[in-house]
Write an enzyme that holds these catalytic residues in place. Structure first.
Site, PDB file in Angstrom:
ATOM      1  N   PHE A 160       1.838  -7.128   6.261  1.00 56.06           N
ATOM      2  CA  PHE A 160       3.068  -7.822   5.903  1.00 56.06           C
ATOM      3  C   PHE A 160       3.862  -7.091   4.814  1.00 56.06           C
ATOM      4  CE2 PHE A 160      -0.170 -11.019   7.088  1.00 56.06           C
ATOM      5  CZ  PHE A 160       0.341 -11.329   8.341  1.00 56.06           C
ATOM      6  N   ARG A 161       3.696  -5.759   4.744  1.00 55.24           N
ATOM      7  CA  ARG A 161       4.392  -4.902   3.779  1.00 55.24           C
ATOM      8  C   ARG A 161       4.075  -5.247   2.320  1.00 55.24           C
ATOM      9  NH1 ARG A 161       7.606  -1.471   6.357  1.00 55.24           N
ATOM     10  NH2 ARG A 161       8.345  -2.016   8.457  1.00 55.24           N
ATOM     11  N   LEU A 162       2.954  -5.932   2.117  1.00 54.75           N
ATOM     12  CA  LEU A 162       2.495  -6.202   0.752  1.00 54.75           C
ATOM     13  C   LEU A 162       1.579  -5.057   0.321  1.00 54.75           C
ATOM     14  CD1 LEU A 162       1.832 -10.039   1.091  1.00 54.75           C
ATOM     15  CD2 LEU A 162       3.818  -8.881   0.093  1.00 54.75           C
TER      16      LEU A 162
END
Length: 208
Positions: A185-187
């Site tokens: 989740f692009r974290l």
């Protein structure tokens, strides 16, 4: 709970050390095992006389606690730019591992002995090529280059080609080394290490 993939991605946790070279060595070892071509490739950024950035991919050919070493023709664009503005940035991107490492710092020439020693490890035709290529200069045709290679093969027939005076290495002396790991989740997971005057490093976790 973390998935098996997430556990694998965190197997070389750069937050567990205050030594960026230790973390770099671990990631490079994994890259050597995973990458199909040139795990030691890095994008190298310099600036020209007008301050305009210039970037290209080169190979990392040496690493110790003094810094990251690559070699080039001093007459090339990067050779001229680094001579005039001895500062650089580099990025390693390992797509299969979803990782990158960024490096920034001043640049210094390697010693003559270091350049000679590395040059001697190159294949003979690569050493001939270092003499034949006027790197970054205009080339009228491929035949012109092949003729230059043939001429230097004749010149050095029966002997080992010495290192050309215009060919040497540069070392990026890192002021900062940043590690980036892809996460769901692009974290993404990031941390930057900053060099301190006493030779130690400070580590700071960053937002993705």
């Amino acid at each position: 709970m973390r998935t098996e993939r997430q556990e694998r991605l965190m197997s070389s946790d750069f937050h567990a050390t205050d030594d960026p070279f230790q973390a770099f060595d671990a990631w490079m070892a994994e890259a050597v095992a995973a990458e199909i071509n040139d795990p030691n490739a890095m994008a190298l950024a310099t600036v020209d006389a007008d301050g305009l950035p210039d970037v290209r991919v080169v190979l990392l050919n040496g690493l110790d606690r003094r810094g990251f070493v690559f070699y080039t023709n001093l007459g090339s664009a990067k050779g001229r730019e680094l001579t005039a503005q001895p500062k650089a940035a580099a990025v390693f991107h390992w797509k299969s591992l979803r990782r990158q490492i960024r490096i920034r710092g001043p640049v210094e020439r390697v010693t003559e002995a270091e350049a000679d020693a590395y040059f001697a490890t190159r294949p003979r035709l690569s050493r001939i090529g270092a003499w034949a290529s006027r790197q970054s200069a205009p080339l009228a045709s491929r035949q012109e280059l092949e003729d230059a290679v043939a001429a230097f093969e004749t010149r050095f027939e029966g002997e080992e080609p010495p290192r050309p005076p215009h060919w040497t290495g540069f070392r990026i002396v890192p002021m900062s080394i940043e590690f980036w790991q892809d996460m769901p989740f692009r974290l993404h997971d990031r941390a930057t290490f900053a060099a301190q005057p006493d030779g130690s490093w400070t580590r700071t976790r960053l937002y993705p």
